[in-house]
Design a protein around this motif. Structure first.
Motif, PDB file in Angstrom:
ATOM      1  N   GLY A  13       0.802  -1.215   0.000  1.00  0.00           N
ATOM      2  CA  GLY A  13       0.000   0.000   0.000  1.00  0.00           C
ATOM      3  C   GLY A  13       0.833   1.263   0.000  1.00  0.00           C
ATOM      4  O   GLY A  13       2.071   1.226  -0.110  1.00  0.00           O
ATOM      5  N   SER A  14       0.145   2.392   0.128  1.00  0.00           N
ATOM      6  CA  SER A  14       0.790   3.703   0.053  1.00  0.00           C
ATOM      7  C   SER A  14       0.321   4.602   1.189  1.00  0.00           C
ATOM      8  O   SER A  14      -0.783   4.450   1.711  1.00  0.00           O
ATOM      9  N   LEU A  15       1.182   5.524   1.547  1.00  0.00           N
ATOM     10  CA  LEU A  15       0.855   6.589   2.496  1.00  0.00           C
ATOM     11  C   LEU A  15       1.559   7.852   2.030  1.00  0.00           C
ATOM     12  O   LEU A  15       2.608   7.786   1.360  1.00  0.00           O
ATOM     13  N   ARG A  16       1.031   8.990   2.402  1.00  0.00           N
ATOM     14  CA  ARG A  16       1.709  10.262   2.135  1.00  0.00           C
ATOM     15  C   ARG A  16       1.871  11.007   3.445  1.00  0.00           C
ATOM     16  O   ARG A  16       0.891  11.322   4.127  1.00  0.00           O
ATOM     17  N   LEU A  17       3.111  11.288   3.774  1.00  0.00           N
ATOM     18  CA  LEU A  17       3.419  12.080   4.952  1.00  0.00           C
ATOM     19  C   LEU A  17       3.540  13.547   4.572  1.00  0.00           C
ATOM     20  O   LEU A  17       3.979  13.881   3.477  1.00  0.00           O
ATOM     21  N   SER A  18       3.144  14.413   5.493  1.00  0.00           N
ATOM     22  CA  SER A  18       3.270  15.854   5.316  1.00  0.00           C
ATOM     23  C   SER A  18       4.100  16.432   6.446  1.00  0.00           C
ATOM     24  O   SER A  18       4.056  15.927   7.567  1.00  0.00           O
ATOM     25  N   CYS A  19       4.830  17.457   6.149  1.00  0.00           N
ATOM     26  CA  CYS A  19       5.618  18.169   7.161  1.00  0.00           C
ATOM     27  C   CYS A  19       5.403  19.658   6.924  1.00  0.00           C
ATOM     28  O   CYS A  19       5.954  20.232   5.985  1.00  0.00           O
ATOM     29  N   ALA A  20       4.603  20.270   7.775  1.00  0.00           N
ATOM     30  CA  ALA A  20       4.302  21.689   7.670  1.00  0.00           C
ATOM     31  C   ALA A  20       5.269  22.480   8.532  1.00  0.00           C
ATOM     32  O   ALA A  20       5.402  22.207   9.727  1.00  0.00           O
ATOM     33  N   ALA A  21       5.946  23.437   7.928  1.00  0.00           N
ATOM     34  CA  ALA A  21       6.969  24.213   8.627  1.00  0.00           C
ATOM     35  C   ALA A  21       6.486  25.621   8.895  1.00  0.00           C
ATOM     36  O   ALA A  21       5.760  26.216   8.090  1.00  0.00           O
ATOM     37  N   SER A  22       6.914  26.171  10.017  1.00  0.00           N
ATOM     38  CA  SER A  22       6.604  27.559  10.346  1.00  0.00           C
ATOM     39  C   SER A  22       7.710  28.105  11.242  1.00  0.00           C
ATOM     40  O   SER A  22       8.396  27.354  11.933  1.00  0.00           O
ATOM     41  N   VAL A  68      14.865   3.245  -0.244  1.00  0.00           N
ATOM     42  CA  VAL A  68      13.551   3.756  -0.646  1.00  0.00           C
ATOM     43  C   VAL A  68      13.529   4.281  -2.078  1.00  0.00           C
ATOM     44  O   VAL A  68      12.464   4.685  -2.573  1.00  0.00           O
ATOM     45  N   LYS A  69      14.668   4.300  -2.742  1.00  0.00           N
ATOM     46  CA  LYS A  69      14.698   4.798  -4.123  1.00  0.00           C
ATOM     47  C   LYS A  69      13.748   4.002  -5.001  1.00  0.00           C
ATOM     48  O   LYS A  69      13.688   2.777  -4.937  1.00  0.00           O
ATOM     49  N   GLY A  70      12.987   4.718  -5.801  1.00  0.00           N
ATOM     50  CA  GLY A  70      12.029   4.080  -6.685  1.00  0.00           C
ATOM     51  C   GLY A  70      10.687   3.804  -6.040  1.00  0.00           C
ATOM     52  O   GLY A  70       9.720   3.478  -6.734  1.00  0.00           O
ATOM     53  N   ARG A  71      10.616   3.905  -4.719  1.00  0.00           N
ATOM     54  CA  ARG A  71       9.346   3.668  -4.018  1.00  0.00           C
ATOM     55  C   ARG A  71       8.798   4.940  -3.367  1.00  0.00           C
ATOM     56  O   ARG A  71       7.588   5.133  -3.292  1.00  0.00           O
ATOM     57  N   PHE A  72       9.687   5.763  -2.855  1.00  0.00           N
ATOM     58  CA  PHE A  72       9.293   6.996  -2.169  1.00  0.00           C
ATOM     59  C   PHE A  72       9.612   8.201  -3.057  1.00  0.00           C
ATOM     60  O   PHE A  72      10.595   8.189  -3.810  1.00  0.00           O
ATOM     61  N   ALA A  73       8.801   9.246  -2.928  1.00  0.00           N
ATOM     62  CA  ALA A  73       9.037  10.476  -3.669  1.00  0.00           C
ATOM     63  C   ALA A  73       8.774  11.665  -2.760  1.00  0.00           C
ATOM     64  O   ALA A  73       7.712  11.749  -2.141  1.00  0.00           O
ATOM     65  N   ILE A  74       9.743  12.552  -2.695  1.00  0.00           N
ATOM     66  CA  ILE A  74       9.608  13.737  -1.851  1.00  0.00           C
ATOM     67  C   ILE A  74       9.308  14.943  -2.731  1.00  0.00           C
ATOM     68  O   ILE A  74       9.778  15.037  -3.870  1.00  0.00           O
ATOM     69  N   SER A  75       8.499  15.851  -2.206  1.00  0.00           N
ATOM     70  CA  SER A  75       8.158  17.068  -2.941  1.00  0.00           C
ATOM     71  C   SER A  75       7.887  18.172  -1.933  1.00  0.00           C
ATOM     72  O   SER A  75       7.833  17.929  -0.725  1.00  0.00           O
ATOM     73  N   SER A  76       7.724  19.375  -2.434  1.00  0.00           N
ATOM     74  CA  SER A  76       7.428  20.486  -1.548  1.00  0.00           C
ATOM     75  C   SER A  76       6.470  21.448  -2.222  1.00  0.00           C
ATOM     76  O   SER A  76       6.469  21.587  -3.451  1.00  0.00           O
ATOM     77  N   ASP A  77       5.660  22.084  -1.408  1.00  0.00           N
ATOM     78  CA  ASP A  77       4.783  23.170  -1.857  1.00  0.00           C
ATOM     79  C   ASP A  77       5.259  24.413  -1.131  1.00  0.00           C
ATOM     80  O   ASP A  77       4.952  24.616   0.047  1.00  0.00           O
ATOM     81  N   MET A 106       4.884   7.598  -0.145  1.00  0.00           N
ATOM     82  CA  MET A 106       5.499   6.291   0.080  1.00  0.00           C
ATOM     83  C   MET A 106       4.644   5.221  -0.588  1.00  0.00           C
ATOM     84  O   MET A 106       3.470   5.035  -0.219  1.00  0.00           O
ATOM     85  N   ASN A 107       5.205   4.557  -1.561  1.00  0.00           N
ATOM     86  CA  ASN A 107       4.505   3.512  -2.298  1.00  0.00           C
ATOM     87  C   ASN A 107       5.186   2.165  -2.081  1.00  0.00           C
ATOM     88  O   ASN A 107       6.328   2.096  -1.616  1.00  0.00           O
ATOM     89  N   SER A 108       4.476   1.103  -2.430  1.00  0.00           N
ATOM     90  CA  SER A 108       5.012  -0.260  -2.328  1.00  0.00           C
ATOM     91  C   SER A 108       5.605  -0.516  -0.953  1.00  0.00           C
ATOM     92  O   SER A 108       6.716  -1.027  -0.821  1.00  0.00           O
ATOM     93  N   LEU A 109       4.861  -0.150   0.056  1.00  0.00           N
ATOM     94  CA  LEU A 109       5.359  -0.278   1.430  1.00  0.00           C
ATOM     95  C   LEU A 109       5.497  -1.748   1.822  1.00  0.00           C
ATOM     96  O   LEU A 109       4.708  -2.603   1.391  1.00  0.00           O
ATOM     97  N   THR A 110       6.496  -2.003   2.614  1.00  0.00           N
ATOM     98  CA  THR A 110       6.749  -3.347   3.146  1.00  0.00           C
ATOM     99  C   THR A 110       6.808  -3.271   4.672  1.00  0.00           C
ATOM    100  O   THR A 110       6.980  -2.175   5.240  1.00  0.00           O
ATOM    101  N   PRO A 111       6.685  -4.401   5.355  1.00  0.00           N
ATOM    102  CA  PRO A 111       6.794  -4.375   6.820  1.00  0.00           C
ATOM    103  C   PRO A 111       8.107  -3.771   7.313  1.00  0.00           C
ATOM    104  O   PRO A 111       8.149  -3.217   8.421  1.00  0.00           O
ATOM    105  N   GLU A 112       9.160  -3.855   6.497  1.00  0.00           N
ATOM    106  CA  GLU A 112      10.446  -3.270   6.897  1.00  0.00           C
ATOM    107  C   GLU A 112      10.396  -1.747   6.940  1.00  0.00           C
ATOM    108  O   GLU A 112      11.313  -1.118   7.475  1.00  0.00           O
TER     109      GLU A 112
END
Length: 125
Positions: A15-24, A63-72, A82-88
């Protein structure tokens, strides 16, 4: 100064998840933002980092090829898809900020300027 991480949860393997990090509280463009993780009984592992001012990214080999970082930059927020997640991949994920991306992705140095609270990611098999 605040880094607010969110988006963790429980997901099945593959499965997949997307983490967010809001900075201030600091100039977003002057810092690199990224994530490291720590699983029980294991050392911290740098995952990925982005320099919003240049768009430059770094990834750990694991995580190369599975995770992608971006910013707004308009929202002062970084994202980790985060895609193709594994128990590891199960761990507490922390976002951190430092002028140098390499410092963020080398958490064992504990040299980053700022760190947010962790968000738990659990991948079931």
């Amino acid at each position: 100064v605040q880094l607010q991480a969110s988006g963790g949860g429980l997901v099945q393997a593959g499965g997949s998840l997307r983490l967010s990090c809001a900075a201030s509280g600091f100039r977003f463009d002057d810092y690199s933002i990224g994530w490291f993780r720590q699983a029980p009984g294991r050392k911290r592992e740098g995952i990925s980092c982005i320099s919003p001012g240049t768009g430059r990214t770094l990834y750990a080999d694991s995580v190369k090829g599975r995770f992608a970082i971006s910013s707004d930059n308009a929202k002062n927020t970084a994202y980790l898809q985060m895609n193709s997640l594994t128990p590891e991949d199960t761990a507490v994920y922390y976002c951190a900020a430092d002028p140098l991306c390499v410092v963020v992705i080398t958490p064992e140095l504990n040299a980053y300027d700022y760190r947010g609270q962790g968000t738990q990611v659990t991948v079931s098999s």
